[in-house]
Structures are given as structure tokens and as C-alpha cells.
Design a protein around this motif. Structure first.
Motif, PDB file in Angstrom:
ATOM      1  N   VAL A   2       7.889 -10.630   3.867  1.00 52.06           N
ATOM      2  CA  VAL A   2       6.804  -9.665   3.944  1.00 52.06           C
ATOM      3  C   VAL A   2       7.119  -8.680   5.069  1.00 52.06           C
ATOM      4  O   VAL A   2       7.453  -9.094   6.174  1.00 52.06           O
ATOM      5  CB  VAL A   2       5.453 -10.350   4.222  1.00 52.06           C
ATOM      6  CG1 VAL A   2       4.353  -9.311   4.411  1.00 52.06           C
ATOM      7  CG2 VAL A   2       5.103 -11.305   3.096  1.00 52.06           C
ATOM      8  N   GLN A   3       7.028  -7.415   4.779  1.00 49.51           N
ATOM      9  CA  GLN A   3       7.238  -6.398   5.804  1.00 49.51           C
ATOM     10  C   GLN A   3       5.913  -5.712   6.114  1.00 49.51           C
ATOM     11  O   GLN A   3       5.159  -5.362   5.199  1.00 49.51           O
ATOM     12  CB  GLN A   3       8.271  -5.379   5.340  1.00 49.51           C
ATOM     13  CG  GLN A   3       9.679  -5.961   5.229  1.00 49.51           C
ATOM     14  CD  GLN A   3      10.724  -4.919   4.872  1.00 49.51           C
ATOM     15  OE1 GLN A   3      10.423  -3.938   4.201  1.00 49.51           O
ATOM     16  NE2 GLN A   3      11.931  -5.130   5.361  1.00 49.51           N
ATOM     17  N   LEU A   4       5.661  -5.530   7.394  1.00 48.70           N
ATOM     18  CA  LEU A   4       4.409  -4.966   7.867  1.00 48.70           C
ATOM     19  C   LEU A   4       4.696  -3.725   8.705  1.00 48.70           C
ATOM     20  O   LEU A   4       5.598  -3.737   9.546  1.00 48.70           O
ATOM     21  CB  LEU A   4       3.652  -5.995   8.718  1.00 48.70           C
ATOM     22  CG  LEU A   4       3.412  -7.357   8.076  1.00 48.70           C
ATOM     23  CD1 LEU A   4       2.892  -8.344   9.110  1.00 48.70           C
ATOM     24  CD2 LEU A   4       2.432  -7.235   6.923  1.00 48.70           C
ATOM     25  N   VAL A   5       3.906  -2.690   8.500  1.00 52.51           N
ATOM     26  CA  VAL A   5       4.101  -1.455   9.256  1.00 52.51           C
ATOM     27  C   VAL A   5       2.741  -0.947   9.722  1.00 52.51           C
ATOM     28  O   VAL A   5       1.937  -0.463   8.925  1.00 52.51           O
ATOM     29  CB  VAL A   5       4.791  -0.372   8.407  1.00 52.51           C
ATOM     30  CG1 VAL A   5       5.001   0.896   9.244  1.00 52.51           C
ATOM     31  CG2 VAL A   5       6.114  -0.876   7.858  1.00 52.51           C
ATOM     32  N   GLU A   6       2.506  -1.038  11.017  1.00 53.95           N
ATOM     33  CA  GLU A   6       1.238  -0.584  11.566  1.00 53.95           C
ATOM     34  C   GLU A   6       1.217   0.936  11.727  1.00 53.95           C
ATOM     35  O   GLU A   6       2.260   1.560  11.967  1.00 53.95           O
ATOM     36  CB  GLU A   6       0.983  -1.206  12.949  1.00 53.95           C
ATOM     37  CG  GLU A   6       0.981  -2.712  13.007  1.00 53.95           C
ATOM     38  CD  GLU A   6       2.332  -3.279  13.365  1.00 53.95           C
ATOM     39  OE1 GLU A   6       2.390  -4.410  13.857  1.00 53.95           O
ATOM     40  OE2 GLU A   6       3.349  -2.577  13.149  1.00 53.95           O
ATOM     41  N   PRO A  23      -0.221  -1.768   6.085  1.00 56.82           N
ATOM     42  CA  PRO A  23       0.154  -2.108   4.708  1.00 56.82           C
ATOM     43  C   PRO A  23       1.310  -3.096   4.721  1.00 56.82           C
ATOM     44  O   PRO A  23       2.173  -3.075   5.610  1.00 56.82           O
ATOM     45  CB  PRO A  23       0.578  -0.763   4.119  1.00 56.82           C
ATOM     46  CG  PRO A  23       0.976   0.059   5.286  1.00 56.82           C
ATOM     47  CD  PRO A  23       0.162  -0.415   6.458  1.00 56.82           C
ATOM     48  N   ALA A  24       1.319  -3.950   3.716  1.00 55.58           N
ATOM     49  CA  ALA A  24       2.331  -4.981   3.621  1.00 55.58           C
ATOM     50  C   ALA A  24       3.092  -4.857   2.308  1.00 55.58           C
ATOM     51  O   ALA A  24       2.514  -4.544   1.272  1.00 55.58           O
ATOM     52  CB  ALA A  24       1.694  -6.366   3.696  1.00 55.58           C
ATOM     53  N   ALA A  75      -6.133  -5.342  -2.970  1.00 54.61           N
ATOM     54  CA  ALA A  75      -5.623  -4.467  -4.025  1.00 54.61           C
ATOM     55  C   ALA A  75      -4.635  -3.449  -3.461  1.00 54.61           C
ATOM     56  O   ALA A  75      -3.757  -2.963  -4.176  1.00 54.61           O
ATOM     57  CB  ALA A  75      -6.779  -3.746  -4.709  1.00 54.61           C
ATOM     58  N   LYS A  76      -4.781  -3.124  -2.179  1.00 51.96           N
ATOM     59  CA  LYS A  76      -3.894  -2.161  -1.524  1.00 51.96           C
ATOM     60  C   LYS A  76      -2.901  -2.835  -0.590  1.00 51.96           C
ATOM     61  O   LYS A  76      -2.136  -2.155   0.105  1.00 51.96           O
ATOM     62  CB  LYS A  76      -4.725  -1.139  -0.738  1.00 51.96           C
ATOM     63  CG  LYS A  76      -5.604  -0.261  -1.605  1.00 51.96           C
ATOM     64  CD  LYS A  76      -6.342   0.766  -0.763  1.00 51.96           C
ATOM     65  CE  LYS A  76      -7.185   1.678  -1.648  1.00 51.96           C
ATOM     66  NZ  LYS A  76      -7.933   2.689  -0.846  1.00 51.96           N
ATOM     67  N   ASN A  77      -2.935  -4.177  -0.539  1.00 56.89           N
ATOM     68  CA  ASN A  77      -2.024  -4.917   0.345  1.00 56.89           C
ATOM     69  C   ASN A  77      -2.112  -4.427   1.789  1.00 56.89           C
ATOM     70  O   ASN A  77      -1.094  -4.267   2.470  1.00 56.89           O
ATOM     71  CB  ASN A  77      -0.579  -4.780  -0.140  1.00 56.89           C
ATOM     72  CG  ASN A  77      -0.236  -5.764  -1.239  1.00 56.89           C
ATOM     73  OD1 ASN A  77      -1.123  -6.372  -1.839  1.00 56.89           O
ATOM     74  ND2 ASN A  77       1.034  -5.918  -1.527  1.00 56.89           N
ATOM     75  N   THR A  78      -3.333  -4.210   2.249  1.00 57.54           N
ATOM     76  CA  THR A  78      -3.496  -3.605   3.566  1.00 57.54           C
ATOM     77  C   THR A  78      -4.576  -4.325   4.380  1.00 57.54           C
ATOM     78  O   THR A  78      -5.621  -4.690   3.828  1.00 57.54           O
ATOM     79  CB  THR A  78      -3.854  -2.118   3.446  1.00 57.54           C
ATOM     80  OG1 THR A  78      -2.812  -1.437   2.733  1.00 57.54           O
ATOM     81  CG2 THR A  78      -3.989  -1.463   4.821  1.00 57.54           C
ATOM     82  N   VAL A  79      -4.302  -4.497   5.653  1.00 60.90           N
ATOM     83  CA  VAL A  79      -5.289  -5.015   6.591  1.00 60.90           C
ATOM     84  C   VAL A  79      -5.610  -3.902   7.591  1.00 60.90           C
ATOM     85  O   VAL A  79      -4.745  -3.088   7.915  1.00 60.90           O
ATOM     86  CB  VAL A  79      -4.792  -6.291   7.301  1.00 60.90           C
ATOM     87  CG1 VAL A  79      -3.575  -6.002   8.173  1.00 60.90           C
ATOM     88  CG2 VAL A  79      -5.907  -6.940   8.105  1.00 60.90           C
ATOM     89  N   TYR A  80      -6.856  -3.880   8.031  1.00 58.81           N
ATOM     90  CA  TYR A  80      -7.335  -2.831   8.922  1.00 58.81           C
ATOM     91  C   TYR A  80      -7.937  -3.431  10.190  1.00 58.81           C
ATOM     92  O   TYR A  80      -8.402  -4.572  10.195  1.00 58.81           O
ATOM     93  CB  TYR A  80      -8.411  -1.984   8.234  1.00 58.81           C
ATOM     94  CG  TYR A  80      -7.984  -1.395   6.915  1.00 58.81           C
ATOM     95  CD1 TYR A  80      -8.300  -2.025   5.720  1.00 58.81           C
ATOM     96  CD2 TYR A  80      -7.280  -0.190   6.863  1.00 58.81           C
ATOM     97  CE1 TYR A  80      -7.917  -1.492   4.502  1.00 58.81           C
ATOM     98  CE2 TYR A  80      -6.894   0.358   5.642  1.00 58.81           C
ATOM     99  CZ  TYR A  80      -7.215  -0.315   4.471  1.00 58.81           C
ATOM    100  OH  TYR A  80      -6.834   0.228   3.264  1.00 58.81           O
ATOM    101  N   LEU A  81      -7.945  -2.620  11.232  1.00 68.19           N
ATOM    102  CA  LEU A  81      -8.677  -2.980  12.439  1.00 68.19           C
ATOM    103  C   LEU A  81      -9.434  -1.741  12.897  1.00 68.19           C
ATOM    104  O   LEU A  81      -8.838  -0.772  13.372  1.00 68.19           O
ATOM    105  CB  LEU A  81      -7.741  -3.460  13.547  1.00 68.19           C
ATOM    106  CG  LEU A  81      -8.449  -3.975  14.798  1.00 68.19           C
ATOM    107  CD1 LEU A  81      -9.196  -5.283  14.478  1.00 68.19           C
ATOM    108  CD2 LEU A  81      -7.460  -4.203  15.944  1.00 68.19           C
ATOM    109  N   GLN A  82     -10.745  -1.778  12.697  1.00 67.63           N
ATOM    110  CA  GLN A  82     -11.604  -0.693  13.160  1.00 67.63           C
ATOM    111  C   GLN A  82     -11.999  -0.985  14.600  1.00 67.63           C
ATOM    112  O   GLN A  82     -12.569  -2.048  14.877  1.00 67.63           O
ATOM    113  CB  GLN A  82     -12.854  -0.577  12.290  1.00 67.63           C
ATOM    114  CG  GLN A  82     -13.837   0.489  12.744  1.00 67.63           C
ATOM    115  CD  GLN A  82     -13.294   1.894  12.585  1.00 67.63           C
ATOM    116  OE1 GLN A  82     -12.706   2.226  11.565  1.00 67.63           O
ATOM    117  NE2 GLN A  82     -13.493   2.719  13.608  1.00 67.63           N
TER     118      GLN A  82
END
Length: 122
Positions: A2-6, A23-24, A75-82
Motif C-alpha cells: 500500500v502506498q500513501l501520499v499525504e 489517498p492510498a 470508495a475513494k481510498n482516502t483518509v482525511y484529517l480535519q
């Protein structure tokens, strides 16, 4: 693998807000727990927030509770931090991480992004 890019870091005044995205790649994102960690200069990496695979369960460090919100869109393979009501002490490099267990322990996470700088001015 898994590749992650902040992304989404930057310079903001105290009291301001930023939204980090991560996104991952890979097909297994929806099965993985996700976490956000941060590391300030001269300090150890510390836990910020985590979310389980479904998004139902979240956990926060006391220092950010009530100000930060972690969420995910499988669905977007994405994690967020507000991040709201930012303080100078929130200044750090922020990392997202993926792992099989929903945890505050960085050793439970298998995959890490390269980090994004968040700087909060007073």
C-alpha cells in the motif's frame, strides 16, 4: 503493498484550519485501519488519531480531541484529517499510516506516507 501520499499541509495562523488528505493505492484499503501521527522537531513521533476499517470507530489523542476529526472514504481510498482551532504546538510533520489493527501504537502500522508539514504561527 500500500502506498500513501499525504497532502494538504501548509502554513496557517493560530485558530485556523487545515484538512489533510491521504489517498492510498492498492485494493485492500477498505480492510485496513488508518492512523495519523505527527513528529515535531526534536520530539518523538506521536499518535494523533485513528479510524477502523469501516469508519465507525475513531480514537484521538487528548491533545487534539474536540479539534481534529479523522474520517475516511473507502470508495475513494482516502483518509482525511480535519484540523480546526490549530495551535502553534500542533506544528509538526504529519504522517498517515495503514495497518491491520486499529491502534494508537505506531508499531501496529505497516505502511507509512512520506509526511506533510503543518506549521501554525502564533
Amino acid at each position: 503493498q500500500v502506498q500513501l501520499v499525504e497532502s494538504g499541509g501548509g502554513l496557517v495562523q493560530a485558530g485556523g484550519s487545515l484538512r489533510l488528505s491521504c489517498p492510498a493505492s492498492g485494493r485492500t484499503f477498505s480492510t485496513l485501519a488508518m492512523g495519523w501521527f505527527r513528529q515535531a522537531p526534536g520530539k518523538e513521533r506521536e499518535f494523533v488519531a485513528s479510524i477502523n476499517w469501516s469508519g465507525v470507530n475513531t480514537y484521538y489523542a487528548d491533545s487534539v480531541k474536540g479539534r481534529f476529526t479523522i474520517s475516511r472514504d473507502n470508495a475513494k481510498n482516502t483518509v482525511y484529517l480535519q484540523m480546526n482551532s490549530l495551535k502553534p504546538e500542533d506544528t509538526a510533520v504529519y504522517y498517515c499510516a495503514a495497518g491491520r489493527r486499529y491502534s494508537t501504537n505506531s508499531e501496529e502500522y505497516l505502511y507509512w506516507g512520506q509526511g506533510t508539514q503543518v506549521t501554525v504561527s502564533s
